[in-house]
Enzyme design. Structure first.
Site, PDB file in Angstrom:
ATOM      1  N   GLU A 241     -13.555   9.519 -24.606  1.00  0.00           N
ATOM      2  CA  GLU A 241     -12.225   9.965 -24.200  1.00  0.00           C
ATOM      3  C   GLU A 241     -11.335   8.734 -24.066  1.00  0.00           C
ATOM      4  O   GLU A 241     -11.679   7.781 -23.370  1.00  0.00           O
ATOM      5  CB  GLU A 241     -12.309  10.714 -22.870  1.00  0.00           C
ATOM      6  CG  GLU A 241     -11.002  11.322 -22.420  1.00  0.00           C
ATOM      7  CD  GLU A 241     -11.161  12.123 -21.130  1.00  0.00           C
ATOM      8  OE1 GLU A 241     -10.333  13.022 -20.895  1.00  0.00           O
ATOM      9  OE2 GLU A 241     -12.104  11.837 -20.353  1.00  0.00           O
TER      10      GLU A 241
ATOM     11  N   GLU B 298     -13.976  19.575 -12.331  1.00  0.00           N
ATOM     12  CA  GLU B 298     -13.137  19.539 -13.540  1.00  0.00           C
ATOM     13  C   GLU B 298     -13.230  18.115 -14.040  1.00  0.00           C
ATOM     14  O   GLU B 298     -12.606  17.207 -13.501  1.00  0.00           O
ATOM     15  CB  GLU B 298     -11.707  19.955 -13.195  1.00  0.00           C
ATOM     16  CG  GLU B 298     -10.875  20.316 -14.413  1.00  0.00           C
ATOM     17  CD  GLU B 298     -10.051  19.150 -14.911  1.00  0.00           C
ATOM     18  OE1 GLU B 298     -10.489  18.534 -15.923  1.00  0.00           O
ATOM     19  OE2 GLU B 298      -9.015  18.849 -14.331  1.00  0.00           O
TER      20      GLU B 298
ATOM     21  N   LYS C  32      -8.882  13.609  -0.443  1.00  0.00           N
ATOM     22  CA  LYS C  32      -8.946  12.170  -0.733  1.00  0.00           C
ATOM     23  C   LYS C  32      -8.227  11.935  -2.050  1.00  0.00           C
ATOM     24  O   LYS C  32      -8.763  12.206  -3.117  1.00  0.00           O
ATOM     25  CB  LYS C  32     -10.374  11.656  -0.836  1.00  0.00           C
ATOM     26  CG  LYS C  32     -10.441  10.118  -0.806  1.00  0.00           C
ATOM     27  CD  LYS C  32     -11.576   9.537  -1.621  1.00  0.00           C
ATOM     28  CE  LYS C  32     -11.274   9.414  -3.082  1.00  0.00           C
ATOM     29  NZ  LYS C  32     -10.177   8.455  -3.415  1.00  0.00           N
TER      30      LYS C  32
END
Length: 514
Positions: A415, A285, A207
């Site tokens: 982030e 990840e 996906k």
């Protein structure tokens, strides 16, 4: 096949912006790729399939629509899982040498068509063309690497404590793997996972991110041309609206044995909960907030070069790019001055297809707004803007350098995923490590020092999965890629990457005559 698949060009218009003196002009940019690589439907069981509706894919530099892509939903996702499950019992019987040869053919085709594949990345993600070409080289290298690792999945014969027994440890593929990938590396994040899975004997359902499905579909076409059997590699593109329901199927279907995801930590936690219901194997990840430490002993010019490489690749939209810059007091002013000069000299904003462009747009307007919010927050608390600081047309952001940053500011706590360099001053090694490790993320970290003792101390003390020592770029297919803390589970790439798709079976062979 959708009608758009027969077209080879789409025309886009952008008011070009350049770093430095602002200029604007009307330019026309055309995506010109081989018709067979410009696919807009799902790829299931070796066939191109349509869906009840479509969703648009746009050039983030211009906002112009590139294509309408099949908006697959739970029904198509289930079809893909079923196809992968059926194909698994065929694919796992291929010898390691046969799988290796097919992966090598796929690598060869990716290399042959690298220009077209790079153009797709540039137009759907905004990445400068030279970086897109680099990504295709990196992406293909994973297929090449795992084509070789396929033949090295050795088991073990273990000395038995009993004379009438032999102990064998066999490695076998786990089964169907769901592969959920991000937009910032729309080719490499697929091949890093799929290369390992296929080499191990697994089949996959991919996906791709809703912003960048064209790269995934082009890879599917080349996999079929390479001779990889139907159902082994499936792709189900979908819109942002359908992503939750498709993701739920891919993480809960009992026929799926493995989930591999690259993306935000928040989304990773949701997928982990889904996968827990059937106790699936998972690789995650996730997000990063990488520290970049420059000690007084550092070679400042090398540190500046490392900062430029680490921060501004893909306009700062990488999970391992430097996010928090910690510079020791003795060289703080010299480092910020030289970094600002390097930004002026080396960075140019524009459409990724322009040969002079080094900085493309951010993926969308919301990404640019997030960067501006962090800048505004920092300035309101006393940070100084040394370079940039403004959002330009659309999702273009000026590369920005901030001084006098503190750990209370959002740009050091979150982030960024954009071209923002917040520089914090520190005095001692202990202080730098305390700041660097005061984070629930732990993907990558960087530091520059010429003190050998300090290098060993800091490398061991940083709470991250990957460390760049006097180096701002550390990714390579030969090394493992993964984080600690809430930055993820498992490793990708290297000889360890294939282990994520293998089960170890213990076989006790008894009743032997001593």
């Amino acid at each position: 096949m959708g009608s758009f698949c027969m077209l080879t060009r789409t025309r886009c218009v952008l008011r070009q912006v350049l770093l430095g003196p602002y200029t604007a002009m009307e330019r026309t940019y055309s995506l010109d790729v081989s018709a067979r690589l410009l696919r807009t439907e799902g790829f299931v069981d070796g066939r191109w399939i349509s869906a009840a509706s479509t969703f648009p894919v746009s050039d983030p530099a211009t906002g112009e629509e590139l294509a309408k892509v099949a908006d697959c939903g739970p029904t198509e996702a289930k079809l893909a899982v079923d196809a992968a499950y059926k194909a698994f019992y065929i694919w796992k019987r291929y010898t390691a040498k046969e799988r290796s040869a097919l992966l090598r053919k796929w690598f060869d085709l990716m290399t042959l068509h690298k220009e077209d594949l790079a153009k797709l990345i540039t137009f759907e993600s905004g990445k400068p063309m030279r970086e897109s070409l680099g990504e295709i080289g990196y992406s293909a290298a994973f297929v090449e690497w795992f084509s070789e690792e396929a033949r090295r999945m050795y088991g073990d014969i273990v000395p038995s404590p009993a004379k009438d027994r032999k102990i064998l440890l066999l490695k076998q593929p786990v089964g169907v793997a769901s592969i959920i990938t991000p937009w910032n590396f729309p080719s490499a994040m697929i091949t890093r996972k799929v290369g390992a899975a296929l080499a191990a004997g697994c089949t996959v359902v991919v996906k791709p991110a809703e912003d960048t499905p064209l790269s995934a579909l082009a890879l599917a076409e080349l996999s079929a041309e390479a001779g990889i059997p139907a159902g082994v590699f499936n792709v189900v593109p979908c819109s942002r609206e359908k992503t939750p329901s498709v993701g739920e199927v891919l993480c809960t279907d009992p026929l799926v044995q493995k989930v591999s995801f690259t993306g935000s930590t928040a989304t990773g936690k949701i997928l982990l909960k889904h996968a827990a219901g059937t106790v699936k194997r998972v690789s995650m990840e996730l997000g990063g907030n990488a520290p970049f430490i420059v000690f007084d002993s550092a070679d400042v010019d090398k540190a500046v070069a490392g900062a430029m490489n680490s921060k501004f690749r893909n306009s700062g939209q990488t999970c391992v790019c430097a996010n928090r810059f910690l510079v020791q007091s003795g060289i703080y002013d010299r480092f910020t001055e030289k970094l600002g000069q390097a930004m002026d000299a080396e960075l140019r904003l524009g459409h990724g297809s322009e040969p002079t462009t080094t900085q493309g747009p951010l993926i969308n307007v919301n990404a640019a707004k997030k960067v501006m919010h962090q800048i505004s927050d920092a300035v309101s608390q006393g940070a100084k803007v040394l370079r940039g600081g403004k959002r330009l047309e659309g999702s273009f952001m000026q590369p920005t350098l901030l001084a006098d940053v503190t750990t209370d500011m959002l740009c050091t706590q979150e982030e960024t995923f954009g071209p923002l360099v917040p520089v914090i001053r520190f005095n001692t090694e202990e202080e730098a490590l305390a700041i660097a490790n005061a984070c629930h993320m732990g993907l990558a970290g960087y530091f520059f020092s010429q003190d050998i003792s300090q290098i060993w101390r800091v490398a061991e003390a940083l709470e991250v999965g990957m460390v760049g020592v006097n180096e701002g770029l550390l990714s390579t297919v030969e090394s493992c890629f993964g984080g600690v803390k809430q930055s993820g589970l498992g490793s990708e790439g290297s000889k360890y990457g294939i282990k994520e798709y293998l089960d170890i079976k213990y076989m006790c062979f008894g009743g032997l005559t001593p």
